[in-house]
Design a protein around this motif. Structure first.
Motif, PDB file in Angstrom:
ATOM      1  N   ASN A 190      44.922  27.620  40.318  1.00 58.46           N
ATOM      2  CA  ASN A 190      44.985  29.050  40.639  1.00 58.46           C
ATOM      3  C   ASN A 190      46.368  29.682  40.600  1.00 58.46           C
ATOM      4  N   ILE A 244      47.135  36.684  47.761  1.00 57.21           N
ATOM      5  CA  ILE A 244      46.814  37.419  46.530  1.00 57.21           C
ATOM      6  C   ILE A 244      45.318  37.337  46.237  1.00 57.21           C
ATOM      7  N   MET A 245      44.758  36.130  46.342  1.00 62.98           N
ATOM      8  CA  MET A 245      43.339  35.968  46.042  1.00 62.98           C
ATOM      9  C   MET A 245      42.466  36.659  47.082  1.00 62.98           C
ATOM     10  N   THR A 271      39.902  35.684  42.269  1.00 59.15           N
ATOM     11  CA  THR A 271      40.512  34.691  41.375  1.00 59.15           C
ATOM     12  C   THR A 271      41.422  35.379  40.372  1.00 59.15           C
ATOM     13  N   ILE A 272      42.653  34.891  40.256  1.00 60.93           N
ATOM     14  CA  ILE A 272      43.648  35.531  39.386  1.00 60.93           C
ATOM     15  C   ILE A 272      43.267  35.319  37.924  1.00 60.93           C
ATOM     16  N   THR A 273      43.261  36.435  37.176  1.00 57.10           N
ATOM     17  CA  THR A 273      42.923  36.366  35.753  1.00 57.10           C
ATOM     18  C   THR A 273      44.079  36.768  34.846  1.00 57.10           C
ATOM     19  N   ALA A 301      48.447  37.569  35.074  1.00 53.30           N
ATOM     20  CA  ALA A 301      49.699  37.767  35.802  1.00 53.30           C
ATOM     21  C   ALA A 301      50.826  38.155  34.856  1.00 53.30           C
ATOM     22  N   ILE A 328      49.279  42.316  39.346  1.00 51.55           N
ATOM     23  CA  ILE A 328      48.476  41.125  39.096  1.00 51.55           C
ATOM     24  C   ILE A 328      47.001  41.514  39.132  1.00 51.55           C
ATOM     25  N   GLY A 370      42.830  40.346  39.155  1.00 52.62           N
ATOM     26  CA  GLY A 370      41.895  39.292  39.496  1.00 52.62           C
ATOM     27  C   GLY A 370      40.467  39.722  39.259  1.00 52.62           C
ATOM     28  N   LYS A 378      42.906  44.787  41.272  1.00 52.09           N
ATOM     29  CA  LYS A 378      44.295  44.745  40.824  1.00 52.09           C
ATOM     30  C   LYS A 378      45.198  45.042  42.009  1.00 52.09           C
TER      31      LYS A 378
END
Length: 281
Positions: free
Chosen positions: A85, A224-225, A230-232, A234, A249, A251, A255
């Motif tokens: 992640n 952040i999550m 889930t980060i998509t 960056a 960022i 996700g 955003k």
């Protein structure tokens, strides 16, 4: 502790279980022989007590092994979570922080040693002044006349209470000096001062800062999550010349704007940062 540290704990705990198991087996075999030989009840009861004690120690060893294994499993899961992640730019950001922190603590240790020497010199000068000026020390002025005084000589002037009062007025009494040193230092610096070997000291500092970096990464990724899922993406994050990270960022759930505020300076234990995460509607 790192994965390697925990693996070593598990290995040692497994060895302890094996040893306790062997001891229990030996006691049971001895009991069987006693019964076979028709030993009296007293000898048998003693061996049965040995077996009960061995059983308890084996259970304790097994519990210790289970605890270390659970911690290792938790660490492996957390490391896998980070690997899956954490974008590389966040890892780079915190690696930069780690290197800054290592340099900071190296320099802080040196400054502490210099500060301690400075206080020691000030204390010695004050003791010399006390010897030369306090009426109650006239006897020592005669004893030490024309001779070079050692630190031991100056530390054993009497009446001690007069010397301590003189030092206290100048902020140089023993407890005042210790308080100044404690305020100047910190837990990491004190540990570095304890380690005499250069390579051992560097290895300890590297390991300590790596673990701190990991903890900060877990916290940052979690926050952040918690905002974007889930980060998509960056790609819009960037690291500035001061080591701060800013940008946007994306996700699975939205955003967010990332803004980092750094801090450092006199009497701050180490460069630190505060990362703000603003959800964008």
């Amino acid at each position: 502790m790192t994965q390697e540290d925990l693996k070593l704990k598990v290995i040692n705990a497994e060895a302890k279980v094996a040893k306790r198991t062997a001891v229990l087996k030996k006691h049971r075999e001895q009991l069987a022989k006693l019964i076979q030989k028709g030993a009296d009840k007293f000898d048998i009861s003693i061996k049965q007590s040995d077996i009960e004690s061995a059983v308890d120690k084996l259970e304790e060893a097994k519990q210790t092994l289970a605890n270390w294994q659970a911690k290792l499993d938790e660490r492996i899961a957390a490391d896998d979570y980070l690997e899956a992640n954490a974008p590389e730019i966040l890892k780079d950001f915190l690696e930069s922080w780690k290197q800054h922190a290592i340099a900071y603590y190296r320099e802080k240790r040196i400054r502490f040693i210099e500060y301690r020497k400075e206080l020691k010199a000030q204390e010695r000068a004050a003791r010399l002044e006390a010897l030369q000026t306090l009426p109650s020390l006239e006897r020592y002025r005669e004893i030490y006349k024309g001779r070079e005084l050692t630190d031991s000589d100056l530390a054993n002037l009497w009446p001690r209470k007069d010397v301590d009062a003189f030092l206290s007025e100048r902020g140089l009494e023993y407890h005042q000096i210790q308080r100044k040193l404690n305020e100047f230092g910190d837990q990491i610096t004190f540990r570095l001062l304890e380690i005499r070997d250069d390579q051992e000291r560097e290895a300890w500092l590297e390991k300590a800062m790596e673990e701190e970096k990991r903890a900060k990464l877990i916290d940052l990724i979690g926050r952040i999550m918690g905002t974007v899922g889930t980060i998509t993406d960056a790609a819009a994050l960037h690291i500035g010349p001061e080591g701060d990270i800013n940008g946007y960022i994306v996700g699975t759930e939205g955003k967010a704007k990332i803004q980092t505020i750094g801090a450092g300076g006199y009497n701050i234990q180490c460069f630190h940062f505060r990362t703000l995460i603003h959800e964008m509607k």
